[in-house]
Design a protein around this motif. Sequence first.
Motif, PDB file in Angstrom:
ATOM      1  N   HIS A 117       0.232   5.198  -5.988  1.00 21.46           N
ATOM      2  CA  HIS A 117       0.640   5.869  -4.670  1.00 21.46           C
ATOM      3  C   HIS A 117      -0.019   5.213  -3.538  1.00 21.46           C
ATOM      4  O   HIS A 117       0.573   5.389  -2.378  1.00 21.46           O
ATOM      5  N   GLU A 170      -2.475   6.375 -11.460  1.00 24.44           N
ATOM      6  CA  GLU A 170      -1.861   7.098 -10.385  1.00 24.44           C
ATOM      7  C   GLU A 170      -2.228   6.960  -9.228  1.00 24.44           C
ATOM      8  O   GLU A 170      -1.300   6.700  -8.470  1.00 24.44           O
ATOM      9  N   ALA A 214       3.219  11.071  -1.956  1.00 24.52           N
ATOM     10  CA  ALA A 214       3.416  10.970  -3.313  1.00 24.52           C
ATOM     11  C   ALA A 214       4.957  11.316  -3.932  1.00 24.52           C
ATOM     12  O   ALA A 214       5.452  12.324  -3.346  1.00 24.52           O
ATOM     13  N   TYR A 215       5.359  10.840  -4.935  1.00 23.17           N
ATOM     14  CA  TYR A 215       6.718  11.272  -5.521  1.00 23.17           C
ATOM     15  C   TYR A 215       6.538  12.095  -6.546  1.00 23.17           C
ATOM     16  O   TYR A 215       7.538  13.001  -7.024  1.00 23.17           O
ATOM     17  N   ARG A 268       1.514   1.946  -2.467  1.00 21.60           N
ATOM     18  CA  ARG A 268       3.082   2.131  -2.367  1.00 21.60           C
ATOM     19  C   ARG A 268       4.032   1.196  -3.050  1.00 21.60           C
ATOM     20  O   ARG A 268       4.792   0.609  -2.403  1.00 21.60           O
ATOM     21  N   TRP A 293      -0.529  12.541   0.505  1.00 24.70           N
ATOM     22  CA  TRP A 293      -0.472  11.224   0.158  1.00 24.70           C
ATOM     23  C   TRP A 293       1.096  10.608   0.178  1.00 24.70           C
ATOM     24  O   TRP A 293       1.200   9.445  -0.237  1.00 24.70           O
ATOM     25  N   TYR A 307       8.407   3.584  -5.148  1.00 29.53           N
ATOM     26  CA  TYR A 307       8.282   3.057  -4.026  1.00 29.53           C
ATOM     27  C   TYR A 307       9.206   1.831  -3.691  1.00 29.53           C
ATOM     28  O   TYR A 307       9.525   0.999  -4.629  1.00 29.53           O
ATOM     29  N   TYR A 345       7.290   6.511  -9.738  1.00 30.75           N
ATOM     30  CA  TYR A 345       6.784   5.520  -8.876  1.00 30.75           C
ATOM     31  C   TYR A 345       7.760   4.550  -8.024  1.00 30.75           C
ATOM     32  O   TYR A 345       7.633   3.413  -8.215  1.00 30.75           O
TER      33      TYR A 345
END
Length: 607
Positions: free
Chosen positions: A335, A331, A562-563, A338, A560, A591, A589
Motif C-alpha cells: 500500500h 500489506e 488503500a484498496y 503504490r 492510506w 495499484y 493490490y
Amino acid sequence: MRAIAPLAKGLGGGILGYAIGGGIFVGIRALAGAGQPWDLTTVLVGGWLFGLVGWLLGVGVWAHWARAWFGWPLRPYERTGWQRYFAFDTDHKVIGIQYLITFLGMFFLAGLLAVLMRTELMSSGRDVMSPATYNSVMSLHGTVMVFVAIATIIGAFGNYVVPLMIGAEDMAFPKLNALSYWMIPPVFIFLFASFFVGGYDSGWTAYPPLSVTNEPGQVLFGLAFITIGLSSIIGGVNFITTIVKMRAPGLTWGRLPIFVWSILLTAILAYLFSQFVAVAMIMIILERVVGTVFFTADGGGQPLLYQHIFWFYSHPAVYVMILPAWGVILEVISHCSRKPLFAYKWAVGGLIGVTSMSAIVWAHHMFTAVPEPLKEPFLATTELISIPTGLVFLSALGTLWQGRLRMTVPMLFSVGVLFNFLIGGLTGVFLADVPADVQLHDTYFVVGHFHYVIVGGGIFGLFAAIYYWFPKMTGRMYSSRLGKLHFWLAIIGFNLTFLPMFMAGLQGMNRRIADYLPYLEPVNRWVSLAGFFFGASFLVFIWNYIRSWRIGERAPDNPWNAYTLEWQTSSPPPLHNFSQPPVVVGDPYCYGEEDAEHAVVGERVEA
C-alpha cells in the motif's frame, strides 16, 4: 466502579474457585492417607481448573452465555463506550483492542524486567540481585516476551482487522472469541504470582530435571502455559472457520489479502501444535504431584523426551510469532509503495511452505543432545526452510523496487523488519550448521539471533501494525513526527544493543547467567547502556499513543488510500462493520490499474 465490576466478580470467582479446588485436593490426600495432606504444589494444581472456571464465570461467561445452558434468560450487554473493554463483550473489535492493550502492558513490564537484568549485567560480580533472583527475573522476562510475541498480532489485529478485510460482520464464534481473550489475564496472574511461591529459574523452556525439582513457582508457569495454549487452540479454530466460511462474495483465495493468509496459516499452526506443549507441561506437573518418572533418569525416564515434545511445538511457535508480522509488512509495503504485491502467489506459497516445514526442523535446538544420525537430516531441513522464507523476503523487496514509496511510520517499521530479519536469518545459518552450533550453543550468539528474529522481526512488525491500523481502531491520527522519532530511536537502539551480543557469544559469554568473567565487562556495559536507550525509545510511543487516542486529529476513513476492505468503512467501524454487505470484484493490490477497485460496498455485482 461499575466499569470494573466484571473484573472484581471474576477475581472473586477465581479466588473462590481456587479455594474449592485446592480444598478438594487436600481432602483427597487426607482420605488417601497422605502423611501431610496440605501440600502447596498439590493445592496450586488442584485449584487451577476451578479457579479458571470461577474467573471466567465471574467476568461474564455466566451472565452472557452459561445461563442459557440452563434455560435461563441471558443478561443484556449494558456497558457502552470505554466500559466495554472491561467486560465480556463479543464484538471482535472490542476484543482486538482488549488483546492489544493487555499485551502491550505485559510487553512493557517484561521490558522493565530486561532493564533490571541488564543493570545486574553491567559489571561482573553481584550488584543488584542474587543469582537465584536473577534467574527468576530472567525466566519471567523470557516467558512474558514469548507470550507477547506469540499472541499480540493475531490476538489484536487478527481479531480487529480480519473480519473487516474479508467483509464479515464478526468472527464465526463470537462468544468463543471473548472466552479466548478472558483466559489471558489468568496467564499473567499465574506468572507474576510465581514470585510469591519461590519463583521459577528454568527459563521459558523449563527443561527437566530442574523444572521437576525447583520451587513451586514452576507449577504456576506450567499452568500458565497450558492456559494460553487452550486460548490459542480456541482462537485457532475460530480464525480458521471465519476465514474459510465467512468471506464476502467474490473474495476467492486468489484475492485474499496477504495479512489474512498469514493469520490463517498462523491459526493452523496454533491449532495443530499447541497441544504438544500442553502435554509437556502436564507431564512435568505429574512428575511433581503424582511422582511419575517420565523424565527422571534414575527411575527409567528420559529427560531428552521433554525436549523433543517441547520443541516439536516451540519451533512452529517461532513461526506463530513471525508469520503475522510478515503478513503485516507485506500489506504495508504494497500500500505504501503504490504497487501490486510482487509475486503474490509465490509469497503465499512461501508462507504455506514455512507452515508446512515448521514441524520437521525442531531438533536443530538440540544438536548438542541428539545422536549423530539425527543431526544431518535436521541440518538439511533447517537450511531448506530458508527457501520459502526467502520467497517472502523477495516478495517484499520486489514490491519496494521502483515503487512510489511513501515513508510513513508503518512503512519505516516494515523496512526495519526486513533489515533486522536479514541479520537474524544470516546468523541463523550458523546455528543451523552442526559444527558451528555445537560451539555457539547456549551463548549470547543465540540470544542475539533470537532477538533479531523475534524482536527485530515480530515486535517491529507489531509496531508497524499498530501505526498502520491505529486510525481505523481509534478514529484518530497520531503524530507522524513522534512516530518517526520512535522508529529511529528504536532501530538504532535495537541494533546497538543486540549486534554486540554476537561478539560476546563468540568470546564465550554464556546466556542465562548472572555473572561472567571480568574480560567480558566492556561488551556487557555497552549492551546494557544501549539496552537502556532502546527501552527509553518506547516512552515516545507511549506518549504518542495515549495523547493521540485522546485528542488526536480525526482520522479519515481511508488515510492510506488503500484498496482492502477495512478501509472502505468508517473509522472506527460501526457495530456490524459495513452499512451494506460488500462484494469483492478485484485484486486487493490493484495499484496502477485504471478504475480498479477491490470491492464494492452495498451493490451486488458480478465478481
